[in-house]
Design a protein around this motif. Structure first.
Motif, PDB file in Angstrom:
ATOM      1  N   ASP A   2       0.860  -1.188   0.000  1.00 43.35           N
ATOM      2  CA  ASP A   2       0.000   0.000   0.000  1.00 43.35           C
ATOM      3  C   ASP A   2       0.894   1.236   0.000  1.00 43.35           C
ATOM      4  N   TRP A   3       1.127   1.772  -1.190  1.00 37.89           N
ATOM      5  CA  TRP A   3       2.044   2.908  -1.327  1.00 37.89           C
ATOM      6  C   TRP A   3       1.541   4.152  -0.618  1.00 37.89           C
ATOM      7  N   ALA A  41      20.660  -0.019  -3.969  1.00 37.20           N
ATOM      8  CA  ALA A  41      21.636   0.207  -2.900  1.00 37.20           C
ATOM      9  C   ALA A  41      22.254   1.597  -3.019  1.00 37.20           C
ATOM     10  N   GLU A  42      22.553   2.039  -4.231  1.00 41.37           N
ATOM     11  CA  GLU A  42      23.120   3.376  -4.431  1.00 41.37           C
ATOM     12  C   GLU A  42      22.118   4.465  -4.067  1.00 41.37           C
ATOM     13  N   VAL A  43      20.856   4.257  -4.419  1.00 39.18           N
ATOM     14  CA  VAL A  43      19.827   5.235  -4.058  1.00 39.18           C
ATOM     15  C   VAL A  43      19.726   5.334  -2.546  1.00 39.18           C
ATOM     16  N   LEU A  44      19.666   4.194  -1.875  1.00 39.66           N
ATOM     17  CA  LEU A  44      19.549   4.188  -0.406  1.00 39.66           C
ATOM     18  C   LEU A  44      20.779   4.812   0.252  1.00 39.66           C
ATOM     19  N   GLU A  45      21.951   4.561  -0.309  1.00 41.75           N
ATOM     20  CA  GLU A  45      23.190   5.121   0.250  1.00 41.75           C
ATOM     21  C   GLU A  45      23.239   6.639   0.098  1.00 41.75           C
ATOM     22  N   ASN A  46      22.787   7.134  -1.043  1.00 43.62           N
ATOM     23  CA  ASN A  46      22.855   8.563  -1.321  1.00 43.62           C
ATOM     24  C   ASN A  46      21.705   9.366  -0.726  1.00 43.62           C
ATOM     25  N   TYR A  47      20.619   8.698  -0.391  1.00 41.71           N
ATOM     26  CA  TYR A  47      19.457   9.351   0.214  1.00 41.71           C
ATOM     27  C   TYR A  47      19.079   8.583   1.480  1.00 41.71           C
ATOM     28  N   PRO A  48      19.810   8.812   2.577  1.00 43.97           N
ATOM     29  CA  PRO A  48      19.639   8.012   3.791  1.00 43.97           C
ATOM     30  C   PRO A  48      18.257   8.121   4.434  1.00 43.97           C
ATOM     31  N   SER A  49      17.451   9.103   4.051  1.00 44.25           N
ATOM     32  CA  SER A  49      16.097   9.181   4.624  1.00 44.25           C
ATOM     33  C   SER A  49      15.157   8.171   3.977  1.00 44.25           C
ATOM     34  N   LEU A  50      15.592   7.543   2.885  1.00 46.23           N
ATOM     35  CA  LEU A  50      14.783   6.510   2.236  1.00 46.23           C
ATOM     36  C   LEU A  50      15.015   5.160   2.896  1.00 46.23           C
ATOM     37  N   THR A  51      14.026   4.308   2.783  1.00 47.72           N
ATOM     38  CA  THR A  51      14.126   2.932   3.259  1.00 47.72           C
ATOM     39  C   THR A  51      13.783   1.997   2.105  1.00 47.72           C
ATOM     40  N   LYS A  52      14.062   0.722   2.285  1.00 46.81           N
ATOM     41  CA  LYS A  52      13.684  -0.250   1.264  1.00 46.81           C
ATOM     42  C   LYS A  52      12.178  -0.223   1.032  1.00 46.81           C
ATOM     43  N   LYS A  53      11.414  -0.034   2.103  1.00 37.11           N
ATOM     44  CA  LYS A  53       9.953   0.025   1.988  1.00 37.11           C
ATOM     45  C   LYS A  53       9.514   1.255   1.193  1.00 37.11           C
ATOM     46  N   SER A  54      10.174   2.400   1.399  1.00 41.60           N
ATOM     47  CA  SER A  54       9.780   3.593   0.642  1.00 41.60           C
ATOM     48  C   SER A  54      10.141   3.438  -0.837  1.00 41.60           C
ATOM     49  N   LEU A  55      11.251   2.751  -1.138  1.00 43.44           N
ATOM     50  CA  LEU A  55      11.584   2.463  -2.527  1.00 43.44           C
ATOM     51  C   LEU A  55      10.546   1.534  -3.145  1.00 43.44           C
ATOM     52  N   GLN A  56      10.139   0.524  -2.382  1.00 42.69           N
ATOM     53  CA  GLN A  56       9.106  -0.391  -2.855  1.00 42.69           C
ATOM     54  C   GLN A  56       7.803   0.374  -3.109  1.00 42.69           C
TER      55      GLN A  56
END
Length: 80
Positions: A2-3, A41-56
């Motif tokens: 559920d985005w 992994a690069e997106v998460l590393e460069n934008y630490p406020s993101l999580t795997k769930k937010s990318l999903q």
């Protein structure tokens, strides 16, 4: 997924573009980085406020948009 738990839009923030809640990171920016060849992994590393769930959630949001009639096909390029 559920985005709607992760993505919001507010006309006063980023001109109303859909973004990850609690950030100024638009779905457009995230999808653009992935389209440019960045790994998750690069997106998460460069934008630490993101999580795997937010990318999903960004993927789920994009997928839902693709399943509506609001998406138009790109014009065919002319032969060279």
């Amino acid at each position: 997924m559920d985005w709607t738990n992760f993505i919001t839009a507010d006309k006063d923030v980023l001109a109303g573009k859909p973004r990850i809640k609690g950030t100024r990171l638009s779905v457009e920016l995230i999808v653009g980085r992935l389209a440019d060849g960045w790994s998750e992994a690069e997106v998460l590393e460069n934008y630490p406020s993101l999580t795997k769930k937010s990318l999903q959630a960004a993927h789920a949001y994009t997928y839902e948009l693709m399943n509506t009639n609001a998406v138009y096909t790109a014009p065919h390029s002319k032969p060279i």
